[in-house]
Scaffold this motif. Structure first.
Motif, mmCIF file in Angstrom:
data_model
loop_
_atom_site.group_PDB
_atom_site.id
_atom_site.type_symbol
_atom_site.label_atom_id
_atom_site.label_comp_id
_atom_site.label_asym_id
_atom_site.label_seq_id
_atom_site.Cartn_x
_atom_site.Cartn_y
_atom_site.Cartn_z
ATOM 1 N N SER A 132 15.969 3.880 7.075
ATOM 2 C CA SER A 132 15.866 2.487 6.662
ATOM 3 C C SER A 132 14.523 2.135 6.058
ATOM 4 O O SER A 132 14.396 1.924 4.854
ATOM 5 C CB SER A 132 16.173 1.565 7.850
ATOM 6 N N GLU A 133 13.459 2.099 6.854
ATOM 7 C CA GLU A 133 12.183 1.567 6.398
ATOM 8 C C GLU A 133 11.195 2.669 6.035
ATOM 9 O O GLU A 133 11.385 3.841 6.358
ATOM 10 C CB GLU A 133 11.582 0.665 7.482
ATOM 11 N N PHE A 134 10.125 2.234 5.375
ATOM 12 C CA PHE A 134 9.029 3.146 5.090
ATOM 13 C C PHE A 134 8.087 3.210 6.292
ATOM 14 O O PHE A 134 7.749 2.187 6.890
ATOM 15 C CB PHE A 134 8.238 2.671 3.864
ATOM 16 N N GLU A 135 7.671 4.406 6.597
ATOM 17 C CA GLU A 135 6.644 4.642 7.599
ATOM 18 C C GLU A 135 5.525 5.418 6.915
ATOM 19 O O GLU A 135 5.769 6.478 6.317
ATOM 20 C CB GLU A 135 7.200 5.448 8.775
ATOM 21 N N ILE A 136 4.305 4.922 6.985
ATOM 22 C CA ILE A 136 3.166 5.542 6.320
ATOM 23 C C ILE A 136 2.265 6.179 7.366
ATOM 24 O O ILE A 136 1.857 5.514 8.330
ATOM 25 C CB ILE A 136 2.351 4.509 5.507
ATOM 26 N N ILE A 137 1.953 7.449 7.176
ATOM 27 C CA ILE A 137 1.017 8.150 8.047
ATOM 28 C C ILE A 137 -0.195 8.530 7.195
ATOM 29 O O ILE A 137 -0.170 9.535 6.478
ATOM 30 C CB ILE A 137 1.638 9.407 8.691
ATOM 31 N N PRO A 138 -1.249 7.687 7.223
ATOM 32 C CA PRO A 138 -2.394 7.931 6.344
ATOM 33 C C PRO A 138 -3.461 8.816 6.984
ATOM 34 O O PRO A 138 -3.727 8.724 8.184
ATOM 35 C CB PRO A 138 -2.941 6.522 6.107
#
Length: 307
Positions: free
Chosen positions: A39-45
């Motif tokens: 579903s959604e975006f998950e950002i691992i910076p």
């Protein structure tokens, strides 16, 4: 789609007299690993500025990907994005342009649709106006970029040329940021014909000297009357670093110095003696009580890679 890897180079723009018209891709990268999710975006910076990066749908990369999908009436899933940046934030090295090109690339990866160059730039320009950063982040090399409008659609006309490998880049990255919007407001609303002609001549000279490999003329091509004289005085020490452009004979290998984008990074072009040039730039800023670091980088002549 199992997994995709996107690599976008940083960029230095303006290149002295070529204000808002020319940029150069640098071998500092924004790397995004894309794994499709429900579903959604998950950002691992990770990397430069990672503590300041939004980690969900509000992240610039995610917003760009969603906006392109909405405009094209395509549904895309969410994704887990491992984002590693080597590009210092808010330092005139095209970090936001790289993120915008990355967002469009994420859309392409998730949708399976490959966009034309015109479409990519049309979408990119909706998020920022800096075609001289956007173009080298996509194309690599030295790029002249002109904003054009046809049938109410804006895009870029670009001409890319390969940068000569023997000319390397030394970046002096100060410990302070310079806000691009504020630096734009610092510029005069009108300039004299004399100053306009001065810059046009030197912007043309840059392209010619690269073509003919007349690198000894680079310090003249980097002289500018439209933006550097108004931006450099707003930060302690930058004027002293820029003055190295008048002193190239004193530093073996140095070809010229300019402000990178709107600053605060300063960029030196050189063929050798890179460490000594970097040390001199750092020392000049340190005399004003300002810390900085130096990065020695090559030019990226390839541009965006998706694999």
């Amino acid at each position: 789609m199992q997994k995709a890897e996107i690599t976008i180079p940083a960029s230095t723009s303006n290149l002295g007299a070529s204000f808002d018209a020319c940029g150069l891709a640098l071998a500092l990268y924004l790397r995004v690993t894309v794994e499709e999710s429900a579903s959604e975006f998950e950002i691992i910076p990770t990397g430069e500025g990672s503590e300041r990066v939004e980690r969900g749908e509000s992240n610039l990369i995610a917003r760009v990907a969603r906006a392109v999908a909405d405009d094209r009436k395509r549904k895309i899933s969410g994704a887990r994005l491992a984002v590693h940046s080597e590009i210092p934030l808010a330092r005139g090295l095209g970090s936001s342009s790289a993120a915008i090109i990355a967002g469009i690339s994420v859309y392409e990866t998730l949708s399976g649709e490959r966009l034309s160059e015109d479409d990519i730039f049309n979408y990119a320009l909706r998020f920022e106006e800096h075609g001289d950063n956007l173009a080298p982040s996509l194309l690599g090399g030295l790029v002249a970029a002109c904003v054009v409008e046809r049938n109410a659609t804006r895009s870029l006309v670009t001409v890319k040329r390969a940068w000569p490998e023997e000319v390397k880049i030394v970046l002096m990255v100060p410990d302070f940021e310079m806000n691009t919007a504020e630096m734009r407001r610092a510029l005069p609303r009108e300039v004299s014909m004399k100053d306009a002609v001065f810059n046009v001549q030197r912007a043309a000279l840059l392209q010619a000297l690269i073509s003919e490999r007349r690198f000894e003329l680079l310090n003249e091509a980097l002289r500018d009357r439209l933006h550097q004289p108004y931006r450099v005085p707003r930060a302690q020490g930058l004027s002293d670093v820029l003055a190295m452009n008048d002193e190239v004979e004193e530093y073996r290998g140095l070809l010229g110095v300019a402000v990178s984008g709107a600053g605060s990074t300063m960029v030196a072009f050189a063929t050798e003696n890179f460490s000594a040039i970097a040390d001199e730039m750092i020392d000049r800023l340190a005399r004003h009580g300002v810390g900085s670091r130096a990065l020695q980088v090559a030019v990226d002549n390839t541009g965006r890679i998706i694999k």
